[in-house]
Design a protein around this motif. Sequence first.
Motif, PDB file in Angstrom:
ATOM      1  N   GLY A 251       9.175 -27.119   2.464  1.00  0.00           N
ATOM      2  CA  GLY A 251       9.514 -27.986   1.760  1.00  0.00           C
ATOM      3  C   GLY A 251      11.577 -27.501   2.214  1.00  0.00           C
TER       4      GLY A 251
ATOM      5  N   LEU B 214       7.845 -29.065  -2.939  1.00  0.00           N
ATOM      6  CA  LEU B 214       7.139 -29.032  -1.333  1.00  0.00           C
ATOM      7  C   LEU B 214       6.709 -27.451  -1.384  1.00  0.00           C
ATOM      8  CD1 LEU B 214       8.745 -31.607   1.346  1.00  0.00           C
ATOM      9  CD2 LEU B 214       6.211 -31.292  -0.234  1.00  0.00           C
TER      10      LEU B 214
ATOM     11  N   GLY C 131       6.173 -36.528   1.637  1.00  0.00           N
ATOM     12  CA  GLY C 131       6.237 -35.852   1.215  1.00  0.00           C
ATOM     13  C   GLY C 131       6.299 -36.179  -0.151  1.00  0.00           C
TER      14      GLY C 131
END
Length: 486
Positions: free
Chosen positions: A298, A294, A185
């Motif tokens: 995330g 994110l 990511g």
Amino acid sequence: MADRERKKLEKSLKPHWVWAIAFGSAIGWGAFVLPTDWIAQAGPVGVVVGLSLGAVLMMIIGVSYGFLIEKFPVTGGEFAYAYIGFGRTYAFVAGWFLTLGYICIVALNASALALLAKFLFPSFIQTGNMYTVAGYDVSIIQVAIASAALIVFALLNIRGASFSGQTQFVFSLILILGITLLALGALWTEGPSITNITPAFSPEKSVIASIVTILAIAPFAYVGFDNIPQAAEEFDFAPQKAFRLIIWSLLAAGLAYSAMILITASTMPWQELLQQIERTQSVWGTGDAIQSYLGRVGVWLIALSVCMGIFTGLNGFYISASRLTFAMGRARILPGLFRKLHPKYRTPYVGILFTMGVCLIAPWFGREALLWVVDMSSTGVAIAYFFCTATAYKFFHWKKDPSNSNRKATVDPLRKFLSLIGMLSSLCFLALLLIPWSPASLGRESYIALAVWILIGLIFYLLNYKRYSHIDRKEMNYLILEKEEI
């Protein structure tokens, strides 16, 4: 004779389970909760270099562990090794400090789960605030979360080492997957950049001081690889494989720590990140960093990773604490209850329940107070490393003694040199923690906690001295090592 009764643990642990016990315990929650704290102390590169050097020193110390596990595949780890090299009094010292270290880490892992809940559901967690300890609000919901985790993992461990080993391996794989996805990511999304890790070291310290500050915490960061000797009696494979498992677990742990440091520091200029954490009084800086690139996805991804780290830590150190107290009970230094095995699962359940009982007290004192004790427990881990490496050093010889050609000696100058380096490293770790002007010196509260634990240990030893000291040498050899002659 009843006095010679020596109960044994079942051989049920496979190599990849043992690797997972070591790796998962070494990573625990620290790789996901502490990056911003460490970056603040040393800068991103300072942390990576310090932790990498720490992993190398742990591998050198691991040479001594691998040798002693091969020679003496019994539970008890450093307790047994200190007995072999220095006798029963020093065995008690090593066992006493290591027991404290293991129990503290179990408690801290449980408190990390409550901290995660506080980050994810702040309003819900704060509704039950009861009081404040060292500036930390203690809520009944946090206490309940930590307590539930302690009870659940105690029950899971009672069910057997093979069950614990299997679950540990699954948790470790999910943890590795989580770190991998966070790294991908950071590479593929906008925002994170390698330029954000500058300045590489803390501007407030020299480069050497930055690295040394992190190097001093290596015994705490990597404690967990020494869970391997605690489980040695339960290997269903040749103990010669233990050294390779130690090296692979430390290598994987070092890479996981470094990855999380670089991921966190790359999200935005790290000094700006630290200012933001201080300004918002965030309870979890690493979570904020991940959320910045994110989003909520995330946060839940790193939350899953943290849970896996916490679960592996709880699982691994429950195994080690219970095996250590079982070995000390079998040696008659702890009450006979500790050498009892569960009638169905054949696990040292009293040690598991004892660890749970002590740890259930910890959540009521708040996380900050617990951190004082955990900082102090790094001292106990370093002491245990010293006894292991010093015992191995006594076993190895630089060369054959020409005056006694029949003498059985392990002539291995390389491993003797490495055990010497490991022994000196352990002493350096102790010095960095205990010398007041060291950049990594313990805080005042940790010194007080250390003094209290030493006093309790002294009282306990004196109360049990008569029973412990009156067992003859051959009898004690048998109880600890299952052999009358070393």
